[in-house]
Scaffold this motif. Sequence first.
Motif, short mmCIF file in Angstrom:
data_model
loop_
_atom_site.label_atom_id
_atom_site.label_comp_id
_atom_site.label_asym_id
_atom_site.label_seq_id
_atom_site.Cartn_x
_atom_site.Cartn_y
_atom_site.Cartn_z
N ARG A 120 0.84 -1.21 0.10
CA ARG A 120 -0.01 -0.14 0.12
C ARG A 120 0.95 1.09 -0.03
O ARG A 120 0.55 2.24 -0.44
N ASP A 121 1.96 1.32 0.39
CA ASP A 121 2.79 2.54 0.54
C ASP A 121 3.81 2.41 -0.52
O ASP A 121 5.02 3.35 -0.49
N ASN A 122 3.76 1.46 -1.60
CA ASN A 122 4.72 1.57 -2.75
C ASN A 122 4.43 3.00 -3.44
O ASN A 122 3.45 3.28 -3.49
N PRO A 123 5.48 3.60 -3.87
CA PRO A 123 5.37 5.05 -4.59
C PRO A 123 4.29 4.94 -5.80
O PRO A 123 3.87 5.87 -6.35
N LYS A 124 4.11 3.99 -6.47
CA LYS A 124 3.43 3.84 -7.66
C LYS A 124 2.00 3.06 -7.32
O LYS A 124 1.13 2.69 -7.94
N ARG A 125 1.62 2.87 -5.90
CA ARG A 125 0.31 2.67 -5.50
C ARG A 125 -0.76 3.53 -6.31
O ARG A 125 -1.65 2.63 -6.76
N ASP A 126 -0.33 4.50 -6.11
CA ASP A 126 -1.62 5.58 -6.86
C ASP A 126 -1.50 5.81 -8.51
O ASP A 126 -2.37 6.23 -9.09
N TRP A 127 -0.60 4.69 -8.93
CA TRP A 127 -0.60 4.71 -10.55
C TRP A 127 -1.96 4.05 -10.87
O TRP A 127 -2.14 4.09 -12.06
N TYR A 128 -2.65 3.51 -9.88
CA TYR A 128 -3.82 2.66 -10.69
C TYR A 128 -4.79 2.94 -9.47
O TYR A 128 -4.58 3.81 -8.76
N VAL A 129 -6.12 2.47 -9.89
CA VAL A 129 -7.10 2.58 -9.13
C VAL A 129 -7.43 1.75 -8.11
O VAL A 129 -7.87 0.62 -8.46
N TRP A 130 -6.97 2.05 -6.64
CA TRP A 130 -7.28 0.99 -5.48
C TRP A 130 -8.07 1.57 -4.73
O TRP A 130 -8.31 2.74 -4.37
N ARG A 131 -9.17 0.86 -4.18
CA ARG A 131 -10.05 1.27 -3.10
C ARG A 131 -10.35 0.29 -2.01
O ARG A 131 -10.09 -1.00 -2.25
N ASP A 132 -10.80 0.52 -0.91
CA ASP A 132 -11.16 -0.06 0.05
C ASP A 132 -12.39 -0.79 -0.24
O ASP A 132 -13.34 -0.20 -0.88
N PRO A 133 -12.67 -1.87 0.57
CA PRO A 133 -13.87 -2.48 0.36
C PRO A 133 -14.87 -1.66 0.70
O PRO A 133 -14.95 -0.69 1.61
N SER A 134 -16.49 -1.97 0.23
CA SER A 134 -17.34 -1.44 0.79
C SER A 134 -17.70 -1.65 2.12
O SER A 134 -16.99 -2.59 2.67
N PRO A 135 -18.51 -0.87 2.99
CA PRO A 135 -18.81 -1.16 4.49
C PRO A 135 -19.46 -2.63 4.70
O PRO A 135 -19.03 -3.07 5.63
N ASP A 136 -19.99 -3.42 3.63
CA ASP A 136 -20.36 -4.83 3.90
C ASP A 136 -19.29 -5.55 3.48
O ASP A 136 -19.47 -6.88 3.55
N GLY A 137 -18.11 -5.09 3.14
CA GLY A 137 -17.00 -6.16 2.82
C GLY A 137 -16.77 -6.42 1.30
O GLY A 137 -15.84 -7.18 0.93
N GLY A 138 -17.90 -5.93 0.59
CA GLY A 138 -17.80 -6.31 -0.89
C GLY A 138 -17.16 -5.13 -1.77
O GLY A 138 -16.36 -4.55 -1.10
N SER A 139 -17.19 -5.41 -2.98
CA SER A 139 -16.41 -4.57 -3.95
C SER A 139 -17.10 -2.86 -3.66
O SER A 139 -17.90 -2.73 -3.27
#
Length: 529
Positions: A120-139
């Motif tokens: 998560r802390d790699n300098p290129k992490r934000d080069w792609y679209v990463w997101r946390d799960p939704s509140p129910d744990g899904g996409s």
Amino acid sequence: MVDGFAWWQSGVVYQVYPRSFQDSNGDGVGDLPGLLARLDHLVTLGVDAVWISPIYPSPMADFGYDVEDYTGVHPLFGTMEDFDRLVAAAHGRGLKVILDYVPNHSSDRHPWFVESRSSRDNPKRDWYVWRDPSPDGGSPSNWLSEFGGSAWEWDAATGQYYYHAYLKEQPDLNWRNPEVRAAMLDVLRFWLDRGVDGFRVDAIHHLIEDEQLRDNPPNPGWREGMSPTRRVIRVHTMDQPEVHDAIAAMRRVVDSYPGDRLLIGEAYLPIDQLMAYYGTDLSGFQLPFNFHLLSTPWEAKPLAALIDQYEAALPSGGWPNWVLGNHDRSRVASRLGKAQARVAAMLLLTLRGTPTLYQGDEIGMTDVPIPPHLVQDPWEKNVPGLGLGRDPVRTPMPWDGGPNGGFTSGEPWLPLGPDAARVNVAAQATDPGSKLALHKALLALRRAEPALSVGSYRRVSAADDVLVYERAHGGRRLWVLLNLGRELRTVDAPAEGAHIRISTHLDRDGEPVAGSVRLRPNEGVVIGQ
């Protein structure tokens, strides 16, 4: 070229799907040396530019649209030296070279993504679209992949999802990150420095997504048998306002090079939305692809209405373009039938604007049925049975009546059509009435008559299966009469003292026109004074 116009305004673009054009080494897959060996076909045909679908290093999950290295050549297609030789040979023959540019996504094996998913802390992490799960744990949202299933892929190692508009092997780049933008613009410079004359920009309407990750609304028009991704209306995953700033940045790079370099944008959008892709003050694409002939009913009135609507919507100074076939859509001769495919060729090559011709359409290739065990397309594999597979329009080009149509000495990666012994370049090159002969004649007439390449357009009539329009430039006027039906039609001659310049049957050149013109079923003619 015509004085006062850029080469791409008067010219014709020819799309090569390199896997299926010409194999030079017997591995069953077309390559750059093979394309080089067939350049004279394009010169003889009479086109002005060759657009080459992706040739980059790739795992081939989506046959090159999953790019592992944006500044290399896949060994399957050859070497960078082969590419340089191809560009030099094309330019020596007066042909421009257009490359596919795939800015929306890379391969999951691209070094950028390998780094991005490493932590998560790699300098290129934000080069792609990463997101946390939704509140129910899904996409994070209900966004769907174009190729079936969720557009979010879970990464257990880092505990987040990444977004992919297409395959999970094609993670979307984050164009909101200025480092990504700078790196991708450098890709353009790399190829421009090697002499490329322009780019066809892939899937541009997917480039940026809604930053708030809002769910797409359900599509009330979706029915069984439609693509699963159409279950929702993609208002938050396509055609976002920020995309136009990215396009303008691409255009600034291209414009910094001499020689009228070209940007063509792929965006399947309604006409009113498509016009925005020309950009404010024409700062966007010179040619946002116009695909509307692919979906408009093949009848005189709907076609005339489409042409009028498109012409009226163009921004001041915006240049039109037309597409009838490509590597993603059913072939013209399969959609319309072989007889009307000749009429379609006349329409494409006589409308105002830049036409794009897909390899094989000049000889009337049709969709080739692919047995299940030979299916290659990941779309068909992901959502089988819906007829979405693109393999039938990507089959190898038949050059002669020999084994495998002269395409390869090995086993072709997809089967050739069952009619390849008859429908091939060599057979048609000696047939004065062939589809190939028609294309050559139409392209020669277009080149000889600026009225057809850059002239104005005026609709004359659209009734009883017949579409008639006028093209004019510098005092020269030509009229195009297209019988879109299967009945004999007689049409009032639009001018006195005219004669037929060309018929789709290639048997009426020079025939005088007096009072009226008799159109046989499935026939088009161009007449002039």
